[in-house]
Write a protein that holds these residues in place. Structure first.
Motif, mmCIF file in Angstrom:
data_model
loop_
_atom_site.group_PDB
_atom_site.id
_atom_site.type_symbol
_atom_site.label_atom_id
_atom_site.label_comp_id
_atom_site.label_asym_id
_atom_site.label_seq_id
_atom_site.Cartn_x
_atom_site.Cartn_y
_atom_site.Cartn_z
ATOM 1 N N SER A 1 0.842 -1.194 0.000
ATOM 2 C CA SER A 1 0.000 0.000 0.000
ATOM 3 C C SER A 1 0.882 1.251 0.000
ATOM 4 O O SER A 1 2.103 1.170 0.153
ATOM 5 N N GLN A 2 0.264 2.403 -0.149
ATOM 6 C CA GLN A 2 1.037 3.641 -0.274
ATOM 7 C C GLN A 2 1.857 3.933 0.967
ATOM 8 O O GLN A 2 2.949 4.498 0.875
ATOM 9 N N PRO B 1 -4.178 -1.534 -5.772
ATOM 10 C CA PRO B 1 -5.072 -1.395 -6.930
ATOM 11 C C PRO B 1 -5.124 -2.665 -7.784
ATOM 12 O O PRO B 1 -6.204 -3.056 -8.260
ATOM 13 N N THR C 1 -4.619 5.220 2.902
ATOM 14 C CA THR C 1 -4.868 6.623 2.566
ATOM 15 C C THR C 1 -6.348 6.802 2.215
ATOM 16 O O THR C 1 -7.072 5.831 1.957
ATOM 17 N N ASP C 2 -6.792 8.059 2.207
ATOM 18 C CA ASP C 2 -8.186 8.336 1.831
ATOM 19 C C ASP C 2 -8.484 7.794 0.432
ATOM 20 O O ASP C 2 -9.570 7.257 0.178
ATOM 21 N N HIS C 3 -7.518 7.948 -0.462
ATOM 22 C CA HIS C 3 -7.708 7.444 -1.828
ATOM 23 C C HIS C 3 -7.860 5.924 -1.829
ATOM 24 O O HIS C 3 -8.708 5.377 -2.556
ATOM 25 N N GLU C 4 -7.051 5.228 -1.035
ATOM 26 C CA GLU C 4 -7.136 3.774 -0.988
ATOM 27 C C GLU C 4 -8.456 3.313 -0.378
ATOM 28 O O GLU C 4 -9.049 2.322 -0.838
ATOM 29 N N GLU D 1 -11.262 4.952 -0.485
ATOM 30 C CA GLU D 1 -12.272 5.224 -1.507
ATOM 31 C C GLU D 1 -12.228 4.166 -2.606
ATOM 32 O O GLU D 1 -13.273 3.692 -3.086
ATOM 33 N N LEU D 2 -11.011 3.784 -3.001
ATOM 34 C CA LEU D 2 -10.855 2.766 -4.034
ATOM 35 C C LEU D 2 -11.424 1.430 -3.556
ATOM 36 O O LEU D 2 -12.105 0.727 -4.316
ATOM 37 N N GLN E 1 -15.122 1.506 -3.716
ATOM 38 C CA GLN E 1 -15.593 1.356 -5.091
ATOM 39 C C GLN E 1 -15.603 -0.104 -5.534
ATOM 40 O O GLN E 1 -16.359 -0.478 -6.439
#
Length: 245
Positions: free
Chosen positions: A112-113, A157, A201-204, A206-207, A210
């Protein structure tokens, strides 16, 4: 008295004789001081225990007769895939060891990030082999006869794009609107995603959402990565699994 258990990677057939692997032989003869005539249980990951008896101990070699195959009833009704972001130091070893003890079925290391440890190439494969051996040792200790697989590390991802089929996809967030205990009982096949030190992270997050992951919380406190995974698995086993047996 508990009969010692040893992992044997080969085929095990009642009525045949075999030698213990080197590390198991050393443990049996040196640490446990076992003698000819002592009983042991072997397992190779096929779901059965094999009652055996030591026939000889010579230097580093320990030979046993395989007496009978015995069904092993230690598997959880839950099939939990733990997608664990790679953590640093011995945290990943600890997480894998305890997750196996608590009945997890598959372990998927995730890059992860915020993962501190970065793995690639030969180093990644050596680390995966090490984690697989941690899982085997945990099975040996906890009485499991199926060995959870540790998959090669993969980016979040990429893994989300090919995630396994499951009845429920769950990840943790301290500010999630729903507590795990308030979640409707899912089917038996559960996929649990846990972030690294510092969290996803917030992006992860959210991903993951989804791709069908529900955000749930484990109480009001922020848990370390190794604590979060184990607390969630223990809670699932208590709510829906075999911790009430």
């Amino acid at each position: 008295m508990t009969i010692p258990r040893f992992y044997h990677p080969g085929a095990l057939t009642p009525g045949s004789e075999t030698a213990l692997p080197d590390n198991a032989a050393i443990h049996a003869s040196k640490a446990l001081r076992m003698q000819a005539g002592d009983e042991a249980i072997l397992f190779n990951g096929d779901g059965q225990n094999y009652l055996s008896k030591i026939t000889s101990i010579r230097k580093q070699e320990v030979r046993v007769d395989i007496l009978e195959a015995q069904p092993c009833q230690t598997e959880s009704p839950l099939k939990i895939t733990l997608a664990q972001a790679i953590s640093s130091g011995d945290r990943m070893d600890f997480t894998i060891q305890k997750a196996v003890e608590m009945g997890v079925s598959i372990i998927q290391p995730i890059a992860s990030q915020r993962s501190i440890v970065k793995l690639a190439g030969d180093r990644a494969e050596k680390r995966r082999e090490h984690w697989q051996n941690v899982a085997i040792s945990a099975c040996e200790q906890s009485g499991r006869a199926y060995i959870p697989s540790v998959a090669p590390a993969i980016g979040l991802p990429e893994w989300l794009a090919q995630k396994p089929e499951a009845d429920a996809y769950i990840t943790l967030a301290p500010d999630a609107p729903t507590a795990l205990a308030q979640t409707s009982p899912p089917g038996n096949n559960i996929c649990l995603l846990i972030g690294p030190e510092g969290g996803l992270t917030d992006h992860e997050i959210e991903l993951a959402a989804q791709h069908g992951f529900a955000l749930v919380r484990m109480g009001p406190r922020i848990l370390r990565t190794e604590t979060a995974a184990l607390a969630a698995i223990a809670s699932m086993q208590a709510l829906w699994g075999d911790f009430t047996r």
